[in-house]
Design a protein around this motif. Structure first.
Motif: not given
Length: 482
Positions: A453-454, A458-459, A416-420, A378-379
């Motif tokens: 967190g990611h 984006f939000k 952003k949608r992928l993370y959502q 992640h980092g």
């Protein structure tokens, strides 16, 4: 010789008196009758004075008694009537004393005459008012011919006092009622003392004694209850600060009233208990004591069926207050039940949460290495590369949940949608522990934290873009922080 002559003179005077007595019949005028009877009395008085032997004395006294008796019936003035009746009784008694050695026939005749005289006395005084009647009878009783007669006359006086005390009780004159009951007790005790072994009189006196005791208790009970009501009214109306000592004095009054009538007058006992329950309920706020008193009131009312006390203030207060207590008890029981249920549920929930936390801690220990690797990736990796890493090394358990084809350089909104979507795919609430195990659930929790967190990054960028066009969200996160 002189003694013989005195005896003859006594007899002579007595015989002359008898002549006047026989001529004073009911067939002559009242005035003439009174005059002849007075002449007979004068001659009998002289015969008594001259008599020496007991036989002469007893006969003279008997004739004097008969003349006084007849004179009492012949005269109209009340004062004279009682004077002659007293004279008759006195001479009957003395005749019996002097004729103690005479034959039974003579003595029985004397007693019967004395009893008839008493009957005439009662006929004469029965129409008089109570005070005059009792006063005269109390003066005449000691003149009774024997103890038997005296006992029954005292019993009659006791009954007069008792019935008059009931009148005072009905008129709410409790002081006079109690005073007359004391006089009644004295007369009854005298009747028992002179009655000796007379079983019939003993039974009457025992019954009267019980009635006196009950009436005395009732009078004292009503007096105590009235005293309590007056004192309570004074406390409520005139006392600015509640005087607890006076309130307890009121309770003592009502308690005494109930105790005095217990098993003697059920209605009065119930009324006193109702008053005491009212003090406990409205003044002292002692609900349990009030309930005890008022339940006893309703119990006493039920024992007096078929009498109906509906509408009586003391009964209606007891009934309505007990109903209020019962409704309050139901409400309290429901409240207690709801509190107990909610508390048990909370304890159970806390226990489940505690066990869940312990299980998660244990599972987290077992997957610590995997979590550390994911956090390191992640980092180290970019946002897209991190998603590819997750879907490759730790794909979602649902085969339909896939990352899909993604451009090497996707736009910010696409990323952003992928993370959502990833948050939804890895969300721990969608994990079935029974099917996928607790380790996977704990792991998805850690993954979701990193994804959130990611996603929040984006939000945040989207919100900044809406405010300023100078913000560049396409730069890496690390650069933006610098």
């Amino acid at each position: 010789m002189a003694s013989r002559q005195s005896q003859s003179l006594s007899v002579q005077w007595r015989e002359k008196g008898n002549e006047f007595y026989r001529k004073a019949g009911d067939d002559v005028s009242p005035t003439l009758q009174v005059n002849r009877l007075q002449q007979a009395i004068n001659h009998y008085d002289r015969a008594i004075y001259l008599a020496e032997l007991p036989e002469e004395k007893s006969s003279a006294h008997k004739n004097m008694a008969m003349a006084n008796w007849k004179m009492a019936k012949a005269t109209d003035l009340p004062k004279n009537v009682m004077f002659y009746f007293k004279g008759a009784l006195k001479h009957f008694k003395e005749a019996k004393k002097q004729g103690a050695d005479r034959d039974n026939t003579w003595q029985d005749s004397l007693v019967v005459s004395a009893a008839s005289c008493w009957s005439d006395i009662h006929d004469r005084v029965d129409s008089w008012n109570f005070e005059e009647r009792v006063r005269e009878l109390e003066q005449l009783v000691p003149l009774s011919i024997d103890d038997f007669t005296m006992a029954y006359e005292y019993y009659g006086i006791a009954e007069l006092y008792f019935h008059q005390s009931l009148t005072f009780l009905a008129d709410r004159d409790y002081q006079r009622c109690l005073r007359f009951l004391a006089n009644c007790n004295f007369a009854m005790n005298e009747a028992m003392r002179y009655g000796g072994l007379d079983n019939s009189l003993a039974r009457k006196c025992a019954l009267l004694r019980d009635n006196i005791h009950v009436t005395h208790c009732v009078a004292e009970s009503i007096q105590a209850r009235i005293r309590g009501e007056e004192l309570l009214e004074y406390i409520i109306r005139d006392e600015e600060i509640l005087n607890i000592d006076m309130v307890w004095e009121v309770v003592d009054c009502f308690s005494k009233a109930a105790m005095l009538t217990r098993d003697r007058d059920l209605e009065l006992e119930a009324m006193a208990l109702s008053d005491m329950g009212k003090v406990y309920d409205q003044v002292l706020k002692m609900r349990e004591r009030a309930k005890t008193c008022l339940m006893k009131v309703l119990e006493l009312a039920n024992t007096m069926v078929p009498r109906n006390f509906t509408g009586d203030e003391w009964y209606e207060f007891a009934r309505s207050t007990v109903e209020r207590y019962q409704q309050l008890s139901v409400h309290l029981l429901q409240s207690w039940y709801e509190f107990a249920r909610s508390t048990v549920e909370r304890y159970q929930k806390e226990q489940v949460e505690s066990e869940k936390e312990k299980a998660e801690e244990e599972a987290l220990k077992l997957i610590k290495n995997e979590v550390d690797v994911i956090k390191k990736k992640h980092g180290d990796l970019g946002k897209l590369e991190f998603l590819k890493f997750l879907y490759t090394t730790h794909p979602p358990k649902n085969p339909e949940h896939k990352l899909g084809e993604v451009s090497p350089t996707p736009e910010q909104s696409k990323l952003k949608r992928l993370y959502q979507k990833a948050v939804i795919h890895y969300h721990p609430d969608k994990i079935q522990v029974d099917e996928h195990g607790s380790k996977w659930k704990v792991l998805t929790e850690e993954i979701t934290k990193l994804l959130n967190g990611h996603y929040e990054f984006f939000k945040g960028c989207s919100e900044k873009l809406n405010v300023s066009s100078d913000v560049d969200c396409d730069r890496p996160e690390e650069e933006e922080k610098d």
